[in-house]
Design an enzyme around this catalytic site. Structure first.
Site, PDB file in Angstrom:
ATOM      1  N   GLY A   8       0.840  -1.208   0.000  1.00  0.00           N
ATOM      2  CA  GLY A   8       0.000   0.000   0.000  1.00  0.00           C
ATOM      3  C   GLY A   8       0.867   1.246   0.000  1.00  0.00           C
ATOM      4  N   ARG A  11      -0.333   5.442  -1.769  1.00  0.00           N
ATOM      5  CA  ARG A  11      -1.045   6.613  -1.242  1.00  0.00           C
ATOM      6  C   ARG A  11      -0.846   6.731   0.269  1.00  0.00           C
ATOM      7  NH1 ARG A  11      -6.522   5.948  -1.527  1.00  0.00           N
ATOM      8  NH2 ARG A  11      -6.425   3.792  -2.235  1.00  0.00           N
ATOM      9  N   VAL A  61      -2.562  -7.761  -1.681  1.00  0.00           N
ATOM     10  CA  VAL A  61      -1.958  -8.492  -0.550  1.00  0.00           C
ATOM     11  C   VAL A  61      -2.870  -9.585   0.002  1.00  0.00           C
ATOM     12  CG1 VAL A  61      -0.453  -6.588   0.207  1.00  0.00           C
ATOM     13  CG2 VAL A  61      -2.748  -6.827   1.215  1.00  0.00           C
ATOM     14  N   ASN A  89       1.673  -2.322   5.321  1.00  0.00           N
ATOM     15  CA  ASN A  89       0.879  -1.104   5.522  1.00  0.00           C
ATOM     16  C   ASN A  89      -0.490  -1.161   4.844  1.00  0.00           C
ATOM     17  OD1 ASN A  89       0.566   2.017   5.830  1.00  0.00           O
ATOM     18  ND2 ASN A  89       0.428   1.618   3.623  1.00  0.00           N
ATOM     19  N   SER A 141      -3.530  -0.057  14.302  1.00  0.00           N
ATOM     20  CA  SER A 141      -4.400   1.100  14.527  1.00  0.00           C
ATOM     21  C   SER A 141      -4.772   1.175  16.001  1.00  0.00           C
ATOM     22  CB  SER A 141      -5.677   0.944  13.707  1.00  0.00           C
ATOM     23  OG  SER A 141      -6.657   1.869  14.134  1.00  0.00           O
ATOM     24  N   TYR A 154     -12.469  -4.246  11.567  1.00  0.00           N
ATOM     25  CA  TYR A 154     -11.153  -3.584  11.504  1.00  0.00           C
ATOM     26  C   TYR A 154     -10.393  -3.766  12.829  1.00  0.00           C
ATOM     27  CZ  TYR A 154      -8.043   0.459  10.471  1.00  0.00           C
ATOM     28  OH  TYR A 154      -6.979   1.296  10.234  1.00  0.00           O
ATOM     29  N   ALA A 156     -10.753  -6.206  14.932  1.00  0.00           N
ATOM     30  CA  ALA A 156     -10.340  -7.620  14.998  1.00  0.00           C
ATOM     31  C   ALA A 156      -9.111  -7.864  14.135  1.00  0.00           C
ATOM     32  CB  ALA A 156     -11.494  -8.518  14.555  1.00  0.00           C
ATOM     33  N   LYS A 158      -6.802  -5.697  13.057  1.00  0.00           N
ATOM     34  CA  LYS A 158      -5.604  -5.024  13.568  1.00  0.00           C
ATOM     35  C   LYS A 158      -5.154  -5.636  14.898  1.00  0.00           C
ATOM     36  CE  LYS A 158      -5.196  -1.877  10.294  1.00  0.00           C
ATOM     37  NZ  LYS A 158      -4.126  -2.026   9.268  1.00  0.00           N
ATOM     38  N   ILE A 187      -5.207   9.914  11.168  1.00  0.00           N
ATOM     39  CA  ILE A 187      -4.180  10.501  10.311  1.00  0.00           C
ATOM     40  C   ILE A 187      -4.864  10.998   9.030  1.00  0.00           C
ATOM     41  CG2 ILE A 187      -2.001  10.082   9.081  1.00  0.00           C
ATOM     42  CD1 ILE A 187      -1.816   9.668  12.181  1.00  0.00           C
TER      43      ILE A 187
HETATM   44  N1  LIG Z   1      -5.476   7.080   8.114  1.00  0.00           N
HETATM   45  C1  LIG Z   1      -5.661   6.750   9.366  1.00  0.00           C
HETATM   46  O1  LIG Z   1      -6.207   7.518  10.163  1.00  0.00           O
HETATM   47  C2  LIG Z   1      -5.177   5.413   9.880  1.00  0.00           C
HETATM   48  C3  LIG Z   1      -5.258   5.188  11.254  1.00  0.00           C
HETATM   49  C4  LIG Z   1      -4.806   3.989  11.769  1.00  0.00           C
HETATM   50  C5  LIG Z   1      -4.287   3.032  10.929  1.00  0.00           C
HETATM   51  N2  LIG Z   1      -4.230   3.261   9.592  1.00  0.00           N
HETATM   52  C6  LIG Z   1      -3.676   2.184   8.766  1.00  0.00           C
HETATM   53  O2  LIG Z   1      -2.601   2.689   7.994  1.00  0.00           O
HETATM   54  C7  LIG Z   1      -2.521   1.987   6.762  1.00  0.00           C
HETATM   55  C8  LIG Z   1      -2.531   2.987   5.609  1.00  0.00           C
HETATM   56  O3  LIG Z   1      -3.710   3.760   5.699  1.00  0.00           O
HETATM   57  P1  LIG Z   1      -3.960   5.078   4.821  1.00  0.00           P
HETATM   58  O4  LIG Z   1      -4.782   5.981   5.660  1.00  0.00           O
HETATM   59  O5  LIG Z   1      -2.702   5.547   4.223  1.00  0.00           O
HETATM   60  O6  LIG Z   1      -4.923   4.447   3.705  1.00  0.00           O
HETATM   61  P2  LIG Z   1      -5.283   4.945   2.226  1.00  0.00           P
HETATM   62  O7  LIG Z   1      -4.937   6.386   2.058  1.00  0.00           O
HETATM   63  O8  LIG Z   1      -6.683   4.489   2.007  1.00  0.00           O
HETATM   64  O9  LIG Z   1      -4.289   4.072   1.313  1.00  0.00           O
HETATM   65  C9  LIG Z   1      -4.400   2.693   1.326  1.00  0.00           C
HETATM   66  C10 LIG Z   1      -3.239   2.091   0.586  1.00  0.00           C
HETATM   67  O10 LIG Z   1      -3.325   0.668   0.683  1.00  0.00           O
HETATM   68  C11 LIG Z   1      -3.367   0.105  -0.605  1.00  0.00           C
HETATM   69  N3  LIG Z   1      -4.168  -1.109  -0.563  1.00  0.00           N
HETATM   70  C12 LIG Z   1      -5.433  -1.258  -0.086  1.00  0.00           C
HETATM   71  N4  LIG Z   1      -5.822  -2.545  -0.205  1.00  0.00           N
HETATM   72  C13 LIG Z   1      -4.781  -3.217  -0.763  1.00  0.00           C
HETATM   73  C14 LIG Z   1      -4.574  -4.553  -1.134  1.00  0.00           C
HETATM   74  N5  LIG Z   1      -5.508  -5.490  -0.959  1.00  0.00           N
HETATM   75  N6  LIG Z   1      -3.383  -4.891  -1.685  1.00  0.00           N
HETATM   76  C15 LIG Z   1      -2.411  -3.958  -1.880  1.00  0.00           C
HETATM   77  N7  LIG Z   1      -2.557  -2.670  -1.538  1.00  0.00           N
HETATM   78  C16 LIG Z   1      -3.728  -2.305  -0.986  1.00  0.00           C
HETATM   79  C17 LIG Z   1      -3.889   1.197  -1.508  1.00  0.00           C
HETATM   80  O11 LIG Z   1      -3.493   0.937  -2.859  1.00  0.00           O
HETATM   81  P3  LIG Z   1      -4.212   1.659  -4.135  1.00  0.00           P
HETATM   82  O12 LIG Z   1      -3.682   3.077  -4.153  1.00  0.00           O
HETATM   83  O13 LIG Z   1      -3.760   0.881  -5.311  1.00  0.00           O
HETATM   84  O14 LIG Z   1      -5.681   1.622  -3.896  1.00  0.00           O
HETATM   85  C18 LIG Z   1      -3.231   2.421  -0.880  1.00  0.00           C
HETATM   86  O15 LIG Z   1      -1.887   2.541  -1.291  1.00  0.00           O
HETATM   87  C19 LIG Z   1      -3.709   1.029   6.742  1.00  0.00           C
HETATM   88  O16 LIG Z   1      -3.290  -0.246   7.178  1.00  0.00           O
HETATM   89  C20 LIG Z   1      -4.670   1.635   7.751  1.00  0.00           C
HETATM   90  O17 LIG Z   1      -5.500   0.663   8.308  1.00  0.00           O
HETATM   91  C21 LIG Z   1      -4.664   4.435   9.046  1.00  0.00           C
END
Ligand SMILES: NC(=O)c1ccc[n+]([C@@H]2O[C@H](COP(=O)([O-])OP(=O)(O)OC[C@H]3O[C@@H](n4cnc5c(N)ncnc54)[C@H](OP(=O)(O)O)[C@@H]3O)[C@@H](O)[C@H]2O)c1
Length: 243
Positions: A8, A11, A61, A89, A141, A154, A156, A158, A187
């Protein structure tokens, strides 16, 4: 060629991590993505602007066969490449109250975070053990630590990765491989783009959402040689939310 793989990486937090690892200058950056090739290419461009090398690798993934075939082919084409850093990630949310949660929303979230961790990490683990060095960082998370209403799936997924982090850390510590989890709160990324930020920051002592770059700083440290005695930890990065 020493490599760092970020799932991931196209983005949000993943993209910021790719850029941070590129700026540190130690690794060829493998930027995994699922759909958004344009975003993956933009991240690659930024990696190159930092003076590092990198490439994009498309796979889901959650799909074991796809992970295996893409990574095997990549390894065959790059026999001298050693992946030393894995950042698991990639993650998704499918929020909703549990009483209305579909099987599909349950499974997709578990398959991406938990099975994604297995599929990618298991592919490399024997190579890391032979290499006697490695850094595995799992993006979890605050929901996986304290649980969040409306996110039973989610939380469960994490929470399971938190436990897997602690268990795997104990298996591989002797070989200089650390395994840690990073647990962000809110974030500012696409994932949180639809949330009511003004309302939700009332839950955050720091009174703001965090930035992807702030998470990337922590991951950059955990991925470095300096963090060699930290393993099996879950590090919260959430502006003071009690968890
Ligand atoms: N943002 C928050 O507040 C927050 C808080 C706690 C934890 N997190 C965790 O941090 C991580 C990143 O979150 P984010 O906010 O950066 O999310 P995001 O902006 O939605 O980006 C998600 C990324 O994951 C990729 N992705 C999703 N499903 C995938 C799969 N099956 N195989 C390969 N790549 C996949 C997407 O690829 P594409 O671009 O190709 O779609 C993208 O690069 C996640 O694990 C999320 O649970 C985020």
């Amino acid at each position: 060629m020493k490599c760092a793989l970020v799932t991931g990486g196209s983005r949000g937090i993943g993209s910021a991590i790719c850029q941070k690892l590129a700026a540190e200058g130690n690794y060829h950056i493998l930027i995994n993505y699922q759909n958004n090739e344009e975003a993956a290419q933009q991240t690659l461009q930024k990696v190159k602007e930092s003076g590092a090398t990198g490439e994009i690798l498309k796979f889901d993934v959650a799909i074991a066969d796809e992970v295996k075939s893409v990574l095997s082919q990549w390894q065959d084409n790059n026999p001298d490449a050693v992946v030393e850093v894995i950042v698991n990630n990639a993650g998704i949310t499918r929020d909703g109250l549990f009483m209305w949660m579909s099987q599909d929303d349950w499974s997709q979230v578990i398959n991406t975070s938990l099975n994604g961790f297995y599929n990618v990490t298991n592919f490399f683990i024997q190579k890391l053990l032979r290499n006697k060095y490695g850094r595995i960082i799992n993006m979890v998370s605050v929901s996986g630590v304290k649980g969040t209403a409306g996110q039973v799936n989610y939380s469960a997924a994490k929470g399971a990765v938190v436990a897997a982090t602690k268990a795997l850390a104990q298996e591989v510590a002797k070989r200089n491989i650390t395994v840690n989890a990073v647990a962000p709160g809110f974030i500012r990324t696409d994932m949180t783009g639809a949330l009511d930020e003004k309302e939700l920051i009332k839950l955050v002592p720091a009174n703001r959402f965090g930035e992807a770059e702030e998470v990337a700083e922590l991951v950059g440290f955990l991925a470095s040689k300096k963090a060699g005695y930290i393993t099996g930890e879950v590090i919260n990065i959430n502006g003071g939310i009690y968890s």
